[in-house]
Design a protein around this motif. Structure first.
Motif, PDB file in Angstrom:
ATOM      1  N   PHE A   1       2.294  11.017  -2.933  1.00 33.93           N
ATOM      2  CA  PHE A   1       2.483  11.376  -1.528  1.00 33.93           C
ATOM      3  C   PHE A   1       3.799  10.771  -1.039  1.00 33.93           C
ATOM      4  O   PHE A   1       3.904   9.565  -0.837  1.00 33.93           O
ATOM      5  N   ALA A   2       4.790  11.621  -0.823  1.00 37.79           N
ATOM      6  CA  ALA A   2       6.158  11.172  -0.552  1.00 37.79           C
ATOM      7  C   ALA A   2       6.350  10.852   0.928  1.00 37.79           C
ATOM      8  O   ALA A   2       6.995  11.589   1.676  1.00 37.79           O
ATOM      9  N   VAL A   3       5.809   9.732   1.358  1.00 37.89           N
ATOM     10  CA  VAL A   3       5.926   9.310   2.757  1.00 37.89           C
ATOM     11  C   VAL A   3       6.885   8.124   2.873  1.00 37.89           C
ATOM     12  O   VAL A   3       6.968   7.288   1.979  1.00 37.89           O
ATOM     13  N   ASP A   4       7.624   8.080   3.977  1.00 41.87           N
ATOM     14  CA  ASP A   4       8.514   6.955   4.248  1.00 41.87           C
ATOM     15  C   ASP A   4       7.800   5.838   5.002  1.00 41.87           C
ATOM     16  O   ASP A   4       8.258   4.700   5.026  1.00 41.87           O
ATOM     17  N   SER A   5       6.685   6.183   5.643  1.00 44.59           N
ATOM     18  CA  SER A   5       5.878   5.216   6.377  1.00 44.59           C
ATOM     19  C   SER A   5       4.518   5.867   6.605  1.00 44.59           C
ATOM     20  O   SER A   5       4.277   6.990   6.132  1.00 44.59           O
ATOM     21  N   PHE A   6       3.642   5.191   7.299  1.00 42.55           N
ATOM     22  CA  PHE A   6       2.332   5.751   7.602  1.00 42.55           C
ATOM     23  C   PHE A   6       2.296   6.294   9.032  1.00 42.55           C
ATOM     24  O   PHE A   6       3.009   5.810   9.916  1.00 42.55           O
ATOM     25  N   GLY A   7       1.440   7.294   9.250  1.00 44.32           N
ATOM     26  CA  GLY A   7       1.091   7.660  10.603  1.00 44.32           C
ATOM     27  C   GLY A   7       0.200   6.571  11.180  1.00 44.32           C
ATOM     28  O   GLY A   7      -0.644   6.012  10.473  1.00 44.32           O
ATOM     29  N   ILE A   8       0.400   6.255  12.454  1.00 51.09           N
ATOM     30  CA  ILE A   8      -0.308   5.132  13.082  1.00 51.09           C
ATOM     31  C   ILE A   8      -1.222   5.646  14.194  1.00 51.09           C
ATOM     32  O   ILE A   8      -0.759   6.326  15.112  1.00 51.09           O
ATOM     33  N   ILE A   9      -2.489   5.311  14.109  1.00 53.81           N
ATOM     34  CA  ILE A   9      -3.427   5.562  15.203  1.00 53.81           C
ATOM     35  C   ILE A   9      -3.438   4.374  16.156  1.00 53.81           C
ATOM     36  O   ILE A   9      -3.357   4.522  17.376  1.00 53.81           O
ATOM     37  N   SER A  10      -3.529   3.173  15.601  1.00 53.42           N
ATOM     38  CA  SER A  10      -3.611   1.972  16.430  1.00 53.42           C
ATOM     39  C   SER A  10      -3.130   0.768  15.637  1.00 53.42           C
ATOM     40  O   SER A  10      -3.455   0.620  14.459  1.00 53.42           O
ATOM     41  N   GLY A  11      -2.333  -0.081  16.279  1.00 50.99           N
ATOM     42  CA  GLY A  11      -1.889  -1.337  15.683  1.00 50.99           C
ATOM     43  C   GLY A  11      -2.488  -2.495  16.458  1.00 50.99           C
ATOM     44  O   GLY A  11      -3.705  -2.645  16.558  1.00 50.99           O
ATOM     45  N   TYR A  12      -1.627  -3.326  17.050  1.00 50.77           N
ATOM     46  CA  TYR A  12      -2.126  -4.428  17.863  1.00 50.77           C
ATOM     47  C   TYR A  12      -2.774  -3.904  19.134  1.00 50.77           C
ATOM     48  O   TYR A  12      -2.348  -2.886  19.706  1.00 50.77           O
TER      49      TYR A  12
ATOM     50  N   LEU B   1       0.825  -1.199   0.000  1.00 52.46           N
ATOM     51  CA  LEU B   1       0.000   0.000   0.000  1.00 52.46           C
ATOM     52  C   LEU B   1       0.865   1.257   0.000  1.00 52.46           C
ATOM     53  O   LEU B   1       0.542   2.242  -0.672  1.00 52.46           O
ATOM     54  N   LEU B   2       1.970   1.217   0.731  1.00 53.89           N
ATOM     55  CA  LEU B   2       2.868   2.371   0.752  1.00 53.89           C
ATOM     56  C   LEU B   2       3.389   2.673  -0.646  1.00 53.89           C
ATOM     57  O   LEU B   2       3.514   3.840  -1.048  1.00 53.89           O
ATOM     58  N   LEU B   3       3.673   1.653  -1.414  1.00 54.02           N
ATOM     59  CA  LEU B   3       4.128   1.839  -2.789  1.00 54.02           C
ATOM     60  C   LEU B   3       3.070   2.545  -3.624  1.00 54.02           C
ATOM     61  O   LEU B   3       3.372   3.466  -4.402  1.00 54.02           O
ATOM     62  N   ASP B   4       1.800   2.160  -3.463  1.00 52.61           N
ATOM     63  CA  ASP B   4       0.714   2.807  -4.206  1.00 52.61           C
ATOM     64  C   ASP B   4       0.513   4.252  -3.758  1.00 52.61           C
ATOM     65  O   ASP B   4       0.224   5.131  -4.582  1.00 52.61           O
ATOM     66  N   VAL B   5       0.647   4.499  -2.470  1.00 54.20           N
ATOM     67  CA  VAL B   5       0.492   5.862  -1.952  1.00 54.20           C
ATOM     68  C   VAL B   5       1.577   6.771  -2.520  1.00 54.20           C
ATOM     69  O   VAL B   5       1.314   7.904  -2.923  1.00 54.20           O
ATOM     70  N   ARG B   6       2.797   6.272  -2.586  1.00 50.04           N
ATOM     71  CA  ARG B   6       3.883   7.065  -3.154  1.00 50.04           C
ATOM     72  C   ARG B   6       3.677   7.276  -4.656  1.00 50.04           C
ATOM     73  O   ARG B   6       3.971   8.359  -5.186  1.00 50.04           O
ATOM     74  N   ALA B   7       3.170   6.261  -5.341  1.00 49.84           N
ATOM     75  CA  ALA B   7       2.887   6.404  -6.773  1.00 49.84           C
ATOM     76  C   ALA B   7       1.802   7.441  -7.013  1.00 49.84           C
ATOM     77  O   ALA B   7       1.754   8.073  -8.085  1.00 49.84           O
ATOM     78  N   ALA B   8       0.912   7.638  -6.029  1.00 49.12           N
ATOM     79  CA  ALA B   8      -0.146   8.636  -6.149  1.00 49.12           C
ATOM     80  C   ALA B   8       0.348  10.052  -5.860  1.00 49.12           C
ATOM     81  O   ALA B   8      -0.433  11.012  -5.939  1.00 49.12           O
TER      82      ALA B   8
END
Length: 304
Positions: free
Chosen positions: A197-208, A188-195
């Motif tokens: 948006f130059a992000v190295d990772s995502f902002g996280i609200i909640s994981g496990y 998904l990060l690859l698709d976001v960058r292709a769109a």
């Protein structure tokens, strides 16, 4: 040509790999991957099968520097160590040096949870499996998180810290992560960058989330977060901790969340991502956060 293309892709994504090398094409738990770095989560002494298309003894395979495993026409067979912890499983082509490093995380068995706690860390009771849905079995074990390993990179763009439950506690902490979630995030990060948006990772609200914490915040009993294959994420190029203005209308509102939702939905719809099927949900901004999109790999399609 193929190795050169892979090297260029690695550079574009910020992967640290030699230009002459490319990641291997591997299959793990029914998922295909081609990444220089990835994580596999296993139970103590679990038999692992990693598929690949390389013949004979063309791959050199080491576990913490020692030769390991058995290879045949179906791929690599090896037994995970019996002791919980982090190990390095390195697979390298002998002819050209192409290589993938697998971080092998051996979990602490669930049976060691006592009175809802594991070494003092609140886990809580898992709900009983759902008879009409797959993938709702309690996890077989938990990955131990310490001060020393918390910032370990699990894959090219995600670290162990990003997946932790937000409950307050001392170390050790414990987490559940599924390989499918890591693959979903990297793809998904690859698709976001292709769109654009130059992000190295995502902002996280909640994981496990442990079942204990999930209940404490009033979330639904069968939340995918307690199974380790869900994450609430947002795009944050400017680093202010909130969803960016993705449609460039000068406002931060539902349209930005809708834009991200559509990127995720399009990614999930592609046939090559069929093994990552699961939920995608909109969550609008509140006083506490700037809105986000929920993703998971529950095994069946869900949208909200």
């Amino acid at each position: 040509m193929k190795a050169a293309c892979c090297a260029l892709l690695a550079l574009a994504l910020g992967w640290v790999v030699p230009l002459a090398a490319a990641p291997l094409q591997l299959g793990i738990r029914g998922h295909q991957l081609q990444l220089p770095l990835f994580s596999v989560f296993a139970s103590p002494a679990e038999m692992l099968h990693i598929t690949h298309a390389y013949t004979g003894d063309s791959l050199a395979v080491t576990l913490d520097g020692e030769t390991t495993g058995r290879q045949d026409a179906t791929g690599l067979h090896l037994q995970a160590p019996a002791q919980p912890g982090l190990y390095e499983l390195r697979l390298r082509r002998r002819d050209n040096g192409d290589e993938t490093l697998l971080k092998l995380w051996v979990s602490t068995p669930r049976e060691q949870v006592s009175d809802g706690k594991l070494n003092g860390y609140e886990i809580g009771p898992y709900p009983p499996p759902r008879s009409k849905r797959p993938n709702y079995e309690p996890p077989p074990g938990f990955i131990e998180v310490t001060r020393e390993n918390i910032d370990t990179r699990l894959s090219p763009h995600f670290t162990l810290r990003q997946f932790l439950c937000k409950q307050q506690s001392e170390y050790p902490k414990y987490v559940v992560i599924q390989e499918s979630l890591l693959l979903l995030l990297e793809g998904l990060l690859l698709d976001v960058r292709a769109a654009g948006f130059a992000v190295d990772s995502f902002g996280i609200i909640s994981g496990y989330r442990t079942p204990w914490y999930n209940r404490k915040i009033g979330n639904v009993r069968y939340s995918r977060h307690v199974y380790g294959d869900a994450m609430d994420i947002f795009i944050d190029v400017d680093g202010n901790g909130r969803m960016d203005d993705l449609n460039n209308d000068g406002m931060h509102n539902q349209k930005d969340i809708d834009r991200f939702f559509q990127i995720v939905d399009n990614f999930k719809a592609r046939p090559e991502n069929a093994s990552l099927v699961g939920g995608v949900g909109h969550y609008n901004k509140t006083s506490r956060h700037g809105g986000f999109v929920h993703i998971d790999t529950r095994g069946y399609r869900a949208r909200w």
